[in-house]
Design a protein around this motif. Structure first.
Motif, PDB file in Angstrom:
ATOM      1  N   MET A 335      29.669  30.912 -37.410  1.00 46.53           N
ATOM      2  CA  MET A 335      30.373  32.168 -37.628  1.00 46.53           C
ATOM      3  C   MET A 335      30.018  33.175 -36.537  1.00 46.53           C
ATOM      4  N   PHE A 336      28.710  33.279 -36.253  1.00 49.57           N
ATOM      5  CA  PHE A 336      28.304  34.183 -35.183  1.00 49.57           C
ATOM      6  C   PHE A 336      28.859  33.734 -33.829  1.00 49.57           C
ATOM      7  N   TRP A 337      28.912  32.409 -33.652  1.00 51.51           N
ATOM      8  CA  TRP A 337      29.450  31.898 -32.388  1.00 51.51           C
ATOM      9  C   TRP A 337      30.926  32.259 -32.240  1.00 51.51           C
ATOM     10  N   ALA A 338      31.674  32.170 -33.350  1.00 55.72           N
ATOM     11  CA  ALA A 338      33.086  32.524 -33.290  1.00 55.72           C
ATOM     12  C   ALA A 338      33.260  33.998 -32.934  1.00 55.72           C
ATOM     13  N   LEU A 339      32.469  34.859 -33.602  1.00 55.93           N
ATOM     14  CA  LEU A 339      32.555  36.289 -33.285  1.00 55.93           C
ATOM     15  C   LEU A 339      32.147  36.554 -31.837  1.00 55.93           C
ATOM     16  N   TYR A 340      31.109  35.864 -31.414  1.00 54.18           N
ATOM     17  CA  TYR A 340      30.646  36.047 -30.041  1.00 54.18           C
ATOM     18  C   TYR A 340      31.707  35.560 -29.050  1.00 54.18           C
ATOM     19  N   SER A 341      32.378  34.429 -29.402  1.00 53.35           N
ATOM     20  CA  SER A 341      33.415  33.895 -28.511  1.00 53.35           C
ATOM     21  C   SER A 341      34.569  34.876 -28.354  1.00 53.35           C
ATOM     22  N   VAL A 342      34.967  35.511 -29.487  1.00 52.65           N
ATOM     23  CA  VAL A 342      36.056  36.498 -29.402  1.00 52.65           C
ATOM     24  C   VAL A 342      35.652  37.653 -28.486  1.00 52.65           C
ATOM     25  N   ARG A 343      34.421  38.110 -28.651  1.00 49.78           N
ATOM     26  CA  ARG A 343      33.961  39.218 -27.806  1.00 49.78           C
ATOM     27  C   ARG A 343      33.891  38.798 -26.337  1.00 49.78           C
ATOM     28  N   ILE A 344      33.380  37.593 -26.100  1.00 49.46           N
ATOM     29  CA  ILE A 344      33.278  37.112 -24.726  1.00 49.46           C
ATOM     30  C   ILE A 344      34.658  36.950 -24.110  1.00 49.46           C
ATOM     31  N   GLU A 345      35.620  36.451 -24.913  1.00 51.26           N
ATOM     32  CA  GLU A 345      36.981  36.273 -24.387  1.00 51.26           C
ATOM     33  C   GLU A 345      37.562  37.608 -23.951  1.00 51.26           C
ATOM     34  N   SER A 346      37.314  38.634 -24.758  1.00 45.00           N
ATOM     35  CA  SER A 346      37.803  39.959 -24.393  1.00 45.00           C
ATOM     36  C   SER A 346      37.153  40.451 -23.105  1.00 45.00           C
ATOM     37  N   LEU A 347      35.848  40.265 -23.003  1.00 42.96           N
ATOM     38  CA  LEU A 347      35.152  40.680 -21.779  1.00 42.96           C
ATOM     39  C   LEU A 347      35.627  39.887 -20.574  1.00 42.96           C
ATOM     40  N   VAL A 348      35.872  38.588 -20.794  1.00 39.19           N
ATOM     41  CA  VAL A 348      36.315  37.747 -19.672  1.00 39.19           C
ATOM     42  C   VAL A 348      37.662  38.206 -19.138  1.00 39.19           C
ATOM     43  N   ARG A 349      38.558  38.567 -20.060  1.00 37.80           N
ATOM     44  CA  ARG A 349      39.872  39.009 -19.595  1.00 37.80           C
ATOM     45  C   ARG A 349      39.782  40.285 -18.769  1.00 37.80           C
ATOM     46  N   ARG A 350      38.950  41.221 -19.261  1.00 38.26           N
ATOM     47  CA  ARG A 350      38.815  42.466 -18.507  1.00 38.26           C
ATOM     48  C   ARG A 350      38.164  42.222 -17.149  1.00 38.26           C
ATOM     49  N   ARG A 351      37.153  41.398 -17.168  1.00 40.46           N
ATOM     50  CA  ARG A 351      36.448  41.173 -15.906  1.00 40.46           C
ATOM     51  C   ARG A 351      37.237  40.268 -14.963  1.00 40.46           C
ATOM     52  N   THR A 352      38.102  39.408 -15.533  1.00 41.32           N
ATOM     53  CA  THR A 352      38.949  38.582 -14.673  1.00 41.32           C
ATOM     54  C   THR A 352      39.894  39.453 -13.867  1.00 41.32           C
ATOM     55  N   ALA A 353      40.441  40.474 -14.530  1.00 41.25           N
ATOM     56  CA  ALA A 353      41.329  41.382 -13.814  1.00 41.25           C
ATOM     57  C   ALA A 353      40.574  42.098 -12.692  1.00 41.25           C
ATOM     58  N   ALA A 354      39.320  42.510 -13.010  1.00 37.62           N
ATOM     59  CA  ALA A 354      38.529  43.176 -11.971  1.00 37.62           C
ATOM     60  C   ALA A 354      38.183  42.214 -10.844  1.00 37.62           C
ATOM     61  N   LEU A 355      37.903  40.958 -11.195  1.00 35.14           N
ATOM     62  CA  LEU A 355      37.577  39.979 -10.168  1.00 35.14           C
ATOM     63  C   LEU A 355      38.772  39.644  -9.293  1.00 35.14           C
ATOM     64  N   ASP A 356      39.981  39.606  -9.904  1.00 34.66           N
ATOM     65  CA  ASP A 356      41.177  39.346  -9.096  1.00 34.66           C
ATOM     66  C   ASP A 356      41.346  40.412  -8.027  1.00 34.66           C
ATOM     67  N   ALA A 357      41.116  41.654  -8.443  1.00 30.41           N
ATOM     68  CA  ALA A 357      41.234  42.741  -7.460  1.00 30.41           C
ATOM     69  C   ALA A 357      40.155  42.612  -6.382  1.00 30.41           C
ATOM     70  N   ASN A 359      38.683  39.835  -5.523  1.00 29.26           N
ATOM     71  CA  ASN A 359      38.925  38.636  -4.716  1.00 29.26           C
ATOM     72  C   ASN A 359      39.911  38.884  -3.596  1.00 29.26           C
ATOM     73  N   ALA A 360      40.906  39.744  -3.890  1.00 26.98           N
ATOM     74  CA  ALA A 360      41.875  40.049  -2.832  1.00 26.98           C
ATOM     75  C   ALA A 360      41.167  40.671  -1.631  1.00 26.98           C
ATOM     76  N   GLY A 361      40.259  41.615  -1.916  1.00 32.79           N
ATOM     77  CA  GLY A 361      39.498  42.209  -0.825  1.00 32.79           C
ATOM     78  C   GLY A 361      38.562  41.203  -0.179  1.00 32.79           C
ATOM     79  N   LEU A 362      38.003  40.279  -1.013  1.00 33.13           N
ATOM     80  CA  LEU A 362      37.094  39.277  -0.473  1.00 33.13           C
ATOM     81  C   LEU A 362      37.823  38.302   0.434  1.00 33.13           C
ATOM     82  N   VAL A 363      39.063  37.940   0.052  1.00 34.05           N
ATOM     83  CA  VAL A 363      39.845  37.039   0.901  1.00 34.05           C
ATOM     84  C   VAL A 363      40.084  37.672   2.264  1.00 34.05           C
ATOM     85  N   ARG A 364      40.424  38.970   2.261  1.00 35.32           N
ATOM     86  CA  ARG A 364      40.625  39.655   3.541  1.00 35.32           C
ATOM     87  C   ARG A 364      39.330  39.690   4.344  1.00 35.32           C
ATOM     88  N   GLU A 365      38.220  39.931   3.644  1.00 35.02           N
ATOM     89  CA  GLU A 365      36.932  39.985   4.343  1.00 35.02           C
ATOM     90  C   GLU A 365      36.568  38.622   4.928  1.00 35.02           C
TER      91      GLU A 365
END
Length: 621
Positions: A335-357, A359-365
């Motif tokens: 049960m705790f793992w499920a709750l933790y997974s939901v929270r992690i999924e939310s964090l991953v989505r937010r951080r994925t968007a930040a990483l995409d941005a 990465n674009a700068g990293l590709v240029r670099e």
């Protein structure tokens, strides 16, 4: 039936005796039968002659403290039966658990007196039936004894516990159930030590220091101390319970007394007469009607032994019962793992968007860095090319002299041929000899030109297996004219058995030519008789990088001062008035790119300078 010399042997802890009980019981049974030895054989031989005395009725008595003690303890019962039933003769036979089981297999007993736990198993295996229960006898319970200041069950954690046998009811099973009920994890932290019968062997193991505590049948400690107080006085009971009805110290709950049971082939009418005689006894051993043995079955069921030992697949309900606590913990964790997974999924989505941005700068670099690295590589190649041209520029006059010799020889041969043709003295043999000489000198000049072109050609670094001795011989052609015009005597000492290195041949030639040119320049002011140049190749192992090959160039020039030695091969540092300080710096970078090193040192005699070039001997990278 006293067993002597029984060795203590460890028994792997089985917290609930469910999974390993069968293996432990089988091992103890084999050892018990081997230990009983002649006693079991003698008992079976005695039982094998029923025709000798038709009216002899054999009562098997469980022996846990020695045959003399067992026979003496139940002698009153045997005497009472012989008196009440004069038409029969009753014999008491003391047997341990394994011998008792074997005698019942052989149908050699008519009645059995044993402890409640063993009775429950014999009832299941041999269909014996109790007809009376001992009354007023020693309580059926366990007592923990020790010589140390132990007080509770928890004090047994991490200690060795001596037990008589895994099958012993009061000597093991009763106490093991108490430990499990107290803390399901406690039995797993205790190291049982099986001593074998008689039961006082377990107590002796404590006195001998082989165990920290022992499990005895209730009241056995008091009996031992009464019989030999000097020997057993050091033992005391612990983890005891306040039970007023029990006359001695006990460390467990009390179970119904020992049953008197008939075997399945014993006549029912005779069994009834025996039961009446037992209930009529008023002294010695006292008997009462059969008691409720459900507490004994509850113990065996809890430990999964005897008739409740698992022999087939484990059902789902049993699995849930066994691991209920673990399953609850697993459910909570999921049960705790499920709750933790939901929270992690939310964090991953937010951080994925930040990483995409990002990465674009990293590709240029990265693209910019690759562009700069490519420019640096091209610049380095140009610089190496310029360095090679610079070396050839310094050696230009010598190379021109080297080419002038074969060209002059060609001209002389051609003029000689022309003159002899005019005078008519030119024979075919002379023409063949002159043509051969002209071709040889032309090939000599062409070889010099080819090597110069290969040296100065712009090219990418190309590494192949290189024999350094061959490379030094080829390079000698390029610097031969230079050292000759400078009046320097060159000595080339080649090892001859060097391992190949994986390197760029032209770059190594560039390094060697640079070192030779520097050596020649350093000997400009050296007297003619001392102008000597030694080039040596040899095997040499590096303490950090392993086996390798070393090329050293030794001159007898002016050498380097300590300050100049500290800045050896440093970019833009030079000791030549007209130098720019790039030759040695480029040479060091080339050598280090090949995994080697370039070092300078003053020779032992203090004259000149020795520059060493080391490369690793290794497979293709």
């Amino acid at each position: 039936m006293k067993r002597k010399g029984a060795a203590c042997r460890p028994l792997s802890p089985c917290p609930r005796l469910r999974l390993c009980w069968g293996r432990t019981r089988a091992r103890a049974r084999v050892l018990g039968r081997i230990g009983a030895g002649g006693r079991l054989v003698a008992a079976l031989v005695a039982f094998a002659a029923p025709a000798a005395q038709a009216d002899a009725l054999r009562i098997g008595v469980l022996d846990y403290q020695g045959s003399e003690h067992s026979i003496a303890h139940w002698q009153a019962t045997g005497a009472a039966l012989n008196a009440a039933l004069p038409g029969h003769r009753f014999e008491l036979v003391a047997l341990d658990i394994h011998a008792l089981d074997a005698a019942l297999d052989a149908n050699s007993l008519d009645f059995v007196i044993t402890n409640p736990g063993n009775y429950a198993e014999l009832e299941y295996r041999h269909h014996v039936s109790r007809i009376a229960t001992a009354e007023g006898d020693m309580p059926v319970a366990s007592t923990l004894v020790t010589t140390e200041p132990l007080e509770s069950y928890d004090d047994l954690s991490g200690r060795r516990l001596a037990v008589v046998a895994p099958e012993a009811f009061g000597g093991f099973q009763v106490l093991w159930r108490e430990l499990y009920d107290h803390d399901t994890r406690l039995p797993g932290r205790i190291e049982p030590l099986v001593t074998g019968y008689p039961m006082q062997a377990a107590a002796q193991a404590v006195l001998d220091g082989k165990a920290d505590a022992a499990v005895l049948r209730a009241c056995l400690l008091e009996e031992l101390q009464a019989a030999d107080p000097g020997h057993w006085a050091g033992l005391h009971a612990f983890a005891t319970r306040d039970l007023p009805e029990v006359p001695c110290a006990v460390s467990s709950r009390v179970y119904p007394g020992w049953p008197f049971a008939k075997t399945r082939h014993t006549d029912a009418a005779l069994s009834k007469q025996v039961a009446i005689a037992l209930l009529a006894m008023e002294e010695g051993n006292l008997w009462t009607v059969p008691l409720d043995y459900q507490p004994v079955h509850d113990l065996l069921r809890a430990l999964r032994i005897g008739p409740y030992a698992r022999t087939g697949p484990v059902s789902l309900s049993e699995f849930v019962e066994d691991y209920r606590d673990w399953l609850i913990a697993l459910g909570i964790a999921l049960m705790f793992w499920a709750l933790y997974s939901v929270r992690i999924e939310s964090l991953v989505r937010r951080r994925t968007a930040a990483l995409d941005a990002a990465n674009a700068g990293l590709v240029r670099e990265i693209a910019e860095r690759e562009r700069l690295e490519e420019e640096e590589r091209l610049h380095r190649r140009e610089l190496e090319h310029v360095a090679r041209l610079s070396i050839l520029g310094e050696m230009a006059s010598s190379i021109a002299h080297e080419l002038n010799q074969p060209l002059s020889a060609i001209a002389n041969y051609a003029q000689g041929c022309s003159m002899r043709l005019k005078f008519g003295t030119f024979t075919p043999e002379d023409m063949d000899r002159a043509s051969t000489e002209i071709a040889a000198q032309a090939e000599r000049a062409a070889t010099v030109i080819r090597r110069i072109r290969a040296f100065v050609k712009k090219r990418e670094s190309l590494r192949d297996p290189v024999d350094l001795d061959d490379m030094l011989r080829e390079t000698a052609v390029l610097y031969e004219a230079t050292v000759h015009r400078a009046g320097v005597r060159t000595e080339l000492l080649l090892a001859g058995d060097l391992p190949v290195v994986f390197a760029d041949r032209v770059q190594l030639q560039q390094v060697v030519l640079n070192l030779v040119q520097n050596a020649v320049d350093a000997m400009a002011e050296t007297p003619a008789e001392d102008k000597r140049l030694l080039i040596r190749s040899a095997r040499q192992a590096d303490a950090l990088k392993g086996p390798g090959v070393c090329i050293s160039v030794r001159d007898r020039g002016t050498g380097l001062s300590p300050a100049a030695m500290a800045r050896f091969a440093e970019a833009f540092h030079t000791t030549k008035p007209e130098g720019i300080g790039l030759g040695l710096a480029l040479s060091r970078s080339i050598v280090e790119a090949h995994g080697g090193w370039l070092r300078a040192e003053t020779p032992a005699d203090g004259h000149g300078l020795r520059v060493s070039l080391w490369l690793p001997a290794q497979e293709e990278r």
